[in-house]
Each structure stands twice: as C-alpha cells, then as structure tokens.
Design an enzyme around this catalytic site. Structure first.
Site, PDB file in Angstrom:
ATOM      1  CB  THR A 181      -5.175   2.386   0.136  1.00  0.00           C
ATOM      2  OG1 THR A 181      -5.966   1.934  -0.936  1.00  0.00           O
ATOM      3  CG2 THR A 181      -3.840   2.781  -0.370  1.00  0.00           C
TER       4      THR A 181
ATOM      5  CB  VAL B  43      -3.067  -3.507 -11.077  1.00  0.00           C
ATOM      6  CG1 VAL B  43      -2.235  -2.333 -10.574  1.00  0.00           C
ATOM      7  CG2 VAL B  43      -2.214  -4.776 -11.141  1.00  0.00           C
TER       8      VAL B  43
HETATM    9  N1  GLY Z   1      -7.234   2.260  -3.952  1.00  0.00           N
HETATM   10  C1  GLY Z   1      -6.783   0.970  -3.872  1.00  0.00           C
HETATM   11  C2  GLY Z   1      -7.306   0.076  -4.871  1.00  0.00           C
HETATM   12  O1  GLY Z   1      -8.349   0.317  -5.464  1.00  0.00           O
HETATM   13  O2  GLY Z   1      -6.705  -0.933  -5.093  1.00  0.00           O
END
Ligand code: GLY
Length: 291
Positions: free
Chosen positions: A156, A185
């Site tokens: 991220t 997701v």
């Molecule tokens: N924090 C990003 C994900 O786990 O997709």
C-alpha cells in the site's frame, strides 16, 4: 491554518536494495503534495497528488505501476479516498488503470455509490491499459520469490492532509497482497478499515488487510482518539491487528498532530509542515507523535 501532509509508502518487508528508491519516491510525492497545500489547494488535491505520484513510480511501492501481482500474474488494485465532510469513494479489484485512486475519486464525485468493484469500476476508466503495463522487473521477481519462499513485500501507499482551510482528506491505494487469490480485496477500499477521515482527522493504513478489516482499524482509531492519548490509542489498535494475526502501520493527522505507528519490519514514512519535514524507510517499529 498551517498545512500538513503525511505519507506512507507501505509497511512490511521492504528489501534493502529497494529502500533508496522508496525514500526518493516518498520525498518527491511529499514535496509535490505539500506544494499544492502551500498554494492554497485543498487537502483532497494534495492527497490525490501524493498517491498518483506514488502509483506512477515504477521503481518503488506497491500501487499502480509496480503493484503486487496476484497468483495468476495480474495486478488487481484497490483504492479509496475520504474527505473530512464524509464524502468518499472506493474501487476494488480493478485491473485496467495506472491510477486506481483517480477512479475512486470519480466514484466519489460522479456516482451515487461508494464502492465499485471489478468490471463496474473498470467501466469508469477513460483510457484502459493492459496488465503488462503495470508489471515491472521488480514485481515479477517478487512474485517468483513468493512462489519459492512465500516472502511477502510491502503493502500500500497512502496520504493524509490538512489544508489551509482546516479540511482533512485521506487517500490509500494498493496492489494488495503479493500472490493473493484473484478477486481478493483488502482493507484499503473499505471505509473505516484502511481509510477514514472526519472533520478532525484523516487516517490511512497499510499492512495485512484481513486483520485491518476484522479490527475495523481506522474507525476504531478515530473513536479512541476522542478519549485516549494518541500513544495509547495507536498501541491498542495495532495490538488488535496483531490479535487477528496481522501486522502493519498507520498514519494519522489528528487536529494538528502527526501520529505514525508500525509493528512491521519496515515502514516508509514522510511528512512535511511549515519549517519541518521528515522522510525515512524506518526499520525500527515505533510510535511517532509530532505536535
Ligand atoms: N493493506 C493492503 C492490503 O492488505 O491489501
């Protein structure tokens, strides 16, 4: 009001040979976003500028070009934006764009919904691109390593900002977990889990998304900051993430306070405000509070 921008380029395992590119990329994105704030642009414009810049960066980060590849060899991205007034938009499992954050922004500005996934989100992309345009030698190598050793990467990118008018915004974008199942997701596009903003704060998370979704981390932090000291609130929410078998990091702007914490091997962090700035790929798990 004095403007502030805070960015993360992901928490997780940032390989030694990649750290210089992460640092350079962070500083570039930070300074572009801060210049927007200085020239009276909104917190929304600043976080979009920061995240777009990191999505476009093929040398570093897990977002846009260079986003983590799923086990079928495809980059499927998630992104979200939220403003302090409650406006928000998000996309998930979107495959045909370099800048998922701009499509999340489009969902916020131009549709009656909040979260669009897969083909629904892809239909909003004006100039669709091929998967091959999102792959890089660095991420192809990472997928090969993951297949052999299960080594994960960073998660991220994100930005939170406070503008001169006192408005907050948060934006987060990711290719998600390296080697993930197609269609998986994470927390990034889930408002209240990976991305959140109110009239008093903005929050962007990075880390193992399943744990952040289960802990509803960003919203939980926003509630705790109303009655707990920042250090206690951050410790509690990251402990919750750990309780659900996850690790990660969080950036938060609470009123005029910068709050950053992570419990992973590394986190890429940058911030800038009048007369002070910071940028580092830190390997020392910590809670940073700047008044
Ligand atoms: N924090 C990003 C994900 O786990 O997709």
């Amino acid at each position: 009001m004095e403007p502030i921008i805070v960015l993360h380029g992901g928490a997780g395992n940032i390989r030694l040979e990649d750290r210089e590119a992460y640092l350079k990329g962070l500083i570039k994105a930070r300074d572009i976003a801060y210049d927007r704030l200085e020239s009276n642009q909104s917190a929304q414009q600043a976080v979009l500028a920061a995240v777009v810049n990191m999505e476009n960066n093929k040398h570093a980060f897990n977002a846009g070009k260079g986003g983590a590849i799923n086990r079928d060899g495809v980059v499927e991205s998630d992104a979200a934006i939220m403003l302090g007034n409650g406006s928000c938009g998000a996309v998930a499992a979107i495959k045909n764009t370099l800048n998922p954050i701009l499509i999340a922004q489009k969902v916020m500005a131009e549709t009656e919904t909040i979260l669009l996934v897969a083909a629904g989100a892809e239909a909003l992309v004006d100039k669709p691109i091929e998967n091959s345009e999102l792959l890089t030698p660095r991420t192809l190598k990472a997928l090969e390593r993951w297949k052999k050793t299960n080594e994960t990467g960073s998660n991220t990118v994100g930005a939170v900002a406070l503008d001169k008018d006192g408005n907050f915004a948060a934006a987060t974008s990711t290719g998600g977990r390296l080697g993930k199942m197609p269609g998986r997701v994470g927390d990034t596009p889930i408002i209240g889990a990976g991305t959140y903003a109110t009239t008093e704060m903005a929050i962007s998370c990075t880390g193992e998304g399943e744990a952040f979704i289960t802990a509803v981390t960003a919203k939980e932090l926003s509630i705790r900051l109303e009655f707990q000291k920042p250090k206690e609130a951050m410790t509690k929410v990251l402990n919750d993430v750990k309780r659900f078998n996850g690790e990660g990091g969080i950036i938060c702007l609470y009123q005029k306070q910068i709050i950053v914490a992570f419990n992973t091997a590394q986190m890429a962090i940058a911030w800038k405000k009048p007369n002070a700035n910071y940028a580092k790929v830190s390997s020392k798990a910590q809670i940073m509070i700047i008044d």
